[in-house]
Design an enzyme around this catalytic site. Structure first.
Site, PDB file in Angstrom:
ATOM      1  N   ALA A 249       0.836  -1.191   0.000  1.00 31.93           N
ATOM      2  CA  ALA A 249       0.000   0.000   0.000  1.00 31.93           C
ATOM      3  C   ALA A 249       0.872   1.241   0.000  1.00 31.93           C
ATOM      4  O   ALA A 249       1.841   1.323   0.758  1.00 31.93           O
ATOM      5  CB  ALA A 249      -0.925   0.012   1.219  1.00 31.93           C
ATOM      6  N   CYS A 250       0.542   2.194  -0.855  1.00 36.10           N
ATOM      7  CA  CYS A 250       1.236   3.476  -0.948  1.00 36.10           C
ATOM      8  C   CYS A 250       2.741   3.230  -1.123  1.00 36.10           C
ATOM      9  O   CYS A 250       3.144   2.579  -2.077  1.00 36.10           O
ATOM     10  CB  CYS A 250       0.920   4.320   0.280  1.00 36.10           C
ATOM     11  SG  CYS A 250       1.222   6.084   0.064  1.00 36.10           S
TER      12      CYS A 250
END
Length: 560
Positions: free
Chosen positions: A295-296
């Site tokens: 994520a990210c």
């Protein structure tokens, strides 16, 4: 194909700052320089300025006579109270504010400023306009009503909370009631255990929740700037529990919150850490490969790892990859980035190397200024003007549970934003190997948020195109965090999908089909097909070589 809205239109986040801005920061001298440029502009074009001032005076005269030529954005909750439209005083103050905004925008648009200076000016005055909104004063009708209803106690409570935030929260209003939550008590409660610990991370192995499980484990890599339990908030929002109940073996990395001692941890250090974690997952489960989810910044890390393994001819250790709101193509257009010249970037690097880390609270403040009405002035009104406690909201608690970035990783991320190396074969070197994402021929599943102001969806889309293999792209109807936390049953959940990935995100969006519901079931079907055979569940955690230690959520998550 969906109904056409406007020629060439597509949704874009209506905000000025993004992840790059938070990494670079904003210097007061840069904002002052723009303000000085505007002052000189007014002197250089006196006729232009006088014409707009007279136009504003004319509009103000209409407003004072009771005319209402302007309407606030229907989605602007600041002026939702009927008093703003029914009371003559409040109606005139709102109309004067809207007239000022309209004329100031026209003054900038019609000036002979350069395009970049004009964009900087709009950015600066957007912050100023939000700050000067009449809703931010003690005359806010909500504050006046609360003052009378509480017999004046709201003003005392508000003053006390303001003083407390000035002393203990760097002058920023608290966004959440922190006493309502505790990690391990009502957040991050999914049963599991730490099965491996290094100086950089703990690896959590979660207890199965199904009678059968798939052979290939899933390793979740959270962003380095946040703690992992965004994937494991309350049970009904827990992505971890959703995976476990559907037969997936789940491992989670919990990053250490670094201090100045670890200033030399860079992107290569984190890539090596994820490679170590995959080896532990393989040895514990007996699987030849591991599926990755990032994520990210965690997505950037797993992409770099796959490029590294491909260069070493060891990519067979990875089955497939899921990217959540992740930037690989880091070219993001933002007015705030017009302040980020070479001197600003070097200054940002120098500050973090001097302190050893980039403090998460500094980034949090910049993130708050991305959406000042939602993340600053909303709480200014609630906490100070109305004297109320901030809400008890688990996502905001997680968002305020800040961590730090080591200086080397901060510098690496700034270089990524500056040079955008992953769009070129060999443009980035990690762990001594050149990276070519086009040669990472693994299936991938990417998710972006249509209202994401941190990692804009069209940039996430372009990032997906850099990958080799079979690629699937989902556009959720939410922002940066809510795009991830999108469990089935959410009545507001929708997403867009178009199986044909073209080079132009506008063309993709125009032909995408809108689907009702969460993307989680779509991803689950996709990942189950790539998770090997089903077999009887092994409920023991860890292995003889990697025995279970502390119960989840472990110890690193509690580090301040």
């Amino acid at each position: 194909m969906r109904d056409k809205t406007a020629p060439g239109s597509m949704p874009v986040p209506a905000h000025f700052m993004n992840a790059q801005s938070a990494m670079v920061g904003l210097r007061g001298r840069d904002l002052f320089s723009t303000l000085r440029t505007l002052a000189f502009q007014g002197l250089r074009q006196p006729v232009h300025s006088t014409r707009h001032l007279l136009a504003f005076g004319k509009q103000l005269g209409r407003v004072m006579l009771g005319d209402t030529p302007y309407q606030p954005n229907p989605q602007d909750s600041r002026f939702a109270d009927p008093t703003w439209h029914l009371n003559p005083f409040y109606r005139r103050s709102l109309q004067a504010y809207l007239a000022w905004q309209k004329q100031l925008k026209a003054w900038i648009d019609e000036s002979d400023l350069s395009p970049d200076d004009r964009t900087r000016a709009h950015f600066l005055f957007s912050l100023l306009n939000d700050a000067l909104a009449p809703s931010n004063t003690l005359l806010n009708p909500l504050a006046v009503k609360e003052l009378f209803n509480s017999g004046g106690a709201s003003a005392l409570r508000g003053a006390r909370q303001l003083l407390d935030d000035l002393l203990h929260n760097s002058g920023m209003p608290q966004q959440v009631n922190k006493q309502a939550f505790e990690v391990g008590r009502n957040l991050a409660t999914t049963p599991g255990a730490v099965v491996f610990r290094s100086e950089m991370f703990e690896l959590i192995h979660y207890k199965p929740m199904s009678e059968k499980q798939y052979a290939t484990p899933l390793l979740v890599v959270p962003p380095q700037i946040n703690k992992f339990y965004i994937f494991d908030l309350s049970p009904e929002k827990s992505f971890v529990q959703y995976c476990l109940k559907n037969g997936l073996q789940v491992f989670m990395i919990s990053w250490r919150n670094p201090d100045a001692r670890y200033r030399e941890w860079g992107l290569s250090s984190y890539v090596q850490a994820v490679e170590d974690a995959t080896e532990v997952c393989r040895l514990i489960t007996g699987s030849k490969e591991v599926n990755l989810m990032g994520a990210c910044a965690g997505g950037l890390t797993i992409a770099a790892l796959q490029g590294h393994l491909q260069a070493k001819r060891q990519l067979r250790k990875i089955g497939c990859a899921t990217y959540l709101v992740s930037l690989l193509d880091s070219q993001v257009e933002s007015p705030a980035m017009l302040f980020a010249d070479e001197q600003t970037l070097e200054s940002a690097k120098r500050r973090s190397y001097q302190s050893g880390v980039l403090d998460g609270r500094d980034m949090s403040r910049v993130f708050a200024w991305m959406r000042p009405n939602d993340l600053i002035w909303n709480y200014w009104v609630n906490n100070y003007l109305m004297g109320k406690e901030p809400p008890a909201f688990d996502i905001l608690y997680w968002n305020n549970d800040n961590t730090r970035l080591p200086a080397a990783l901060h510098g690496d991320l700034l270089d990524l934003f500056k040079h955008n190396p992953l769009i070129r074969a060999g443009g980035l070197e990690v762990c001594g190997t050149p990276i070519d994402l086009s040669k990472v021929n693994l299936d991938s599943f990417s998710v972006a948020g249509i209202n994401d102001h941190i990692t804009p969806w069209d940039t996430v889309y372009r990032s997906t195109l850099l990958l080799g293999g079979s690629r699937r792209f989902i556009l959720s109807n939410s922002g940066h965090i809510q795009s991830i936390l999108n469990p089935p049953g959410n009545p507001k959940a929708t997403y867009f999908e178009n199986g044909k990935l073209t080079s132009d995100p506008r063309a993709w969006y125009y032909d995408a089909q809108k689907q009702e519901g969460s993307w989680w079931p779509q991803w689950l079907e996709w990942i189950q097909q790539r998770s090997g055979e089903q077999r009887e569940t092994v409920f023991a955690l860890g292995s003889n070589k990697y025995p279970a230690m502390e119960a989840s959520p472990g110890t690193y998550v509690h580090m301040r």
